[in-house]
Scaffold this active site. Sequence first.
Site, PDB file in Angstrom:
ATOM      1  N   HIS A  14       0.846  -1.192   0.000  1.00 59.03           N
ATOM      2  CA  HIS A  14       0.000   0.000   0.000  1.00 59.03           C
ATOM      3  C   HIS A  14       0.879   1.238   0.000  1.00 59.03           C
ATOM      4  O   HIS A  14       2.097   1.166   0.093  1.00 59.03           O
ATOM      5  CB  HIS A  14      -0.982   0.011   1.178  1.00 59.03           C
ATOM      6  CG  HIS A  14      -0.366   0.226   2.525  1.00 59.03           C
ATOM      7  ND1 HIS A  14      -1.010   0.881   3.537  1.00 59.03           N
ATOM      8  CD2 HIS A  14       0.836  -0.124   3.037  1.00 59.03           C
ATOM      9  CE1 HIS A  14      -0.249   0.924   4.613  1.00 59.03           C
ATOM     10  NE2 HIS A  14       0.871   0.307   4.333  1.00 59.03           N
ATOM     11  N   HIS A  39       5.020   0.160  -0.563  1.00 59.20           N
ATOM     12  CA  HIS A  39       5.738  -0.658   0.409  1.00 59.20           C
ATOM     13  C   HIS A  39       4.764  -1.718   0.897  1.00 59.20           C
ATOM     14  O   HIS A  39       3.559  -1.600   0.703  1.00 59.20           O
ATOM     15  CB  HIS A  39       6.299   0.169   1.575  1.00 59.20           C
ATOM     16  CG  HIS A  39       5.257   0.707   2.491  1.00 59.20           C
ATOM     17  ND1 HIS A  39       4.488   1.809   2.196  1.00 59.20           N
ATOM     18  CD2 HIS A  39       4.843   0.269   3.707  1.00 59.20           C
ATOM     19  CE1 HIS A  39       3.654   2.045   3.190  1.00 59.20           C
ATOM     20  NE2 HIS A  39       3.842   1.119   4.122  1.00 59.20           N
ATOM     21  N   HIS A  41       3.613  -5.126   3.762  1.00 53.57           N
ATOM     22  CA  HIS A  41       3.600  -5.669   5.109  1.00 53.57           C
ATOM     23  C   HIS A  41       3.195  -7.139   5.068  1.00 53.57           C
ATOM     24  O   HIS A  41       2.457  -7.563   4.185  1.00 53.57           O
ATOM     25  CB  HIS A  41       2.597  -4.925   6.000  1.00 53.57           C
ATOM     26  CG  HIS A  41       2.921  -3.490   6.192  1.00 53.57           C
ATOM     27  ND1 HIS A  41       3.890  -3.048   7.061  1.00 53.57           N
ATOM     28  CD2 HIS A  41       2.403  -2.370   5.609  1.00 53.57           C
ATOM     29  CE1 HIS A  41       3.957  -1.736   7.013  1.00 53.57           C
ATOM     30  NE2 HIS A  41       3.062  -1.295   6.143  1.00 53.57           N
ATOM     31  N   HIS A  80      -1.406 -10.684  -1.375  1.00 53.62           N
ATOM     32  CA  HIS A  80      -0.570 -10.346  -2.526  1.00 53.62           C
ATOM     33  C   HIS A  80      -1.247  -9.333  -3.452  1.00 53.62           C
ATOM     34  O   HIS A  80      -1.124  -9.411  -4.675  1.00 53.62           O
ATOM     35  CB  HIS A  80      -0.130 -11.603  -3.284  1.00 53.62           C
ATOM     36  CG  HIS A  80       0.889 -12.379  -2.532  1.00 53.62           C
ATOM     37  ND1 HIS A  80       0.537 -13.278  -1.552  1.00 53.62           N
ATOM     38  CD2 HIS A  80       2.240 -12.364  -2.570  1.00 53.62           C
ATOM     39  CE1 HIS A  80       1.640 -13.803  -1.038  1.00 53.62           C
ATOM     40  NE2 HIS A  80       2.683 -13.266  -1.621  1.00 53.62           N
ATOM     41  N   GLU A 127      -0.024  -4.973  11.686  1.00 50.10           N
ATOM     42  CA  GLU A 127       0.732  -4.531  10.512  1.00 50.10           C
ATOM     43  C   GLU A 127       2.207  -4.890  10.682  1.00 50.10           C
ATOM     44  O   GLU A 127       2.879  -5.256   9.727  1.00 50.10           O
ATOM     45  CB  GLU A 127       0.570  -3.017  10.345  1.00 50.10           C
ATOM     46  CG  GLU A 127       1.298  -2.453   9.150  1.00 50.10           C
ATOM     47  CD  GLU A 127       1.120  -0.963   9.034  1.00 50.10           C
ATOM     48  OE1 GLU A 127       0.318  -0.536   8.185  1.00 50.10           O
ATOM     49  OE2 GLU A 127       1.772  -0.224   9.801  1.00 50.10           O
TER      50      GLU A 127
END
Length: 138
Positions: A14, A39, A41, A80, A127
């Site tokens: 995101h 980036h 997570h 993904h 996260e």
Amino acid sequence: MVYLTRRETFNAAHRMYREEWSLEKNIATFGKCANPNWHGHNYSLFVTVKGKISYETGYLIDLKLLKMIIKDHVIEKLDHKNLNLDVSFLAGKMATTELLCVEIFNELKTPIESNEGVFLHSVRLHETENNYAEYFGE
């Protein structure tokens, strides 16, 4: 009343930014999370349901069924994926952990609660190992 929690994981990318702001303002506000190249997570999702145990089965809900509901209504839509671009239930929303947690709750509430006597208690979304949000549907 018993509480039962299922953990699932997913990976997603995101970017935190507001299109109406300059790149400089986005970076000043969101830091590295405003990276124009995105980036990602490795999220951990905890879904807690509550209700009364069926003494016929010994279950509140069959964990295989709970796993399938979470997979079909959330994991398949998020894993993904780019949260900003690929996830319909986040369209037009900032892809923060807090909002993602609320929207996951909204996605799961009806399918979970269609099982008699089972209620969605909370959704907790990690996260990172240090940061998480939790939502109780309030």
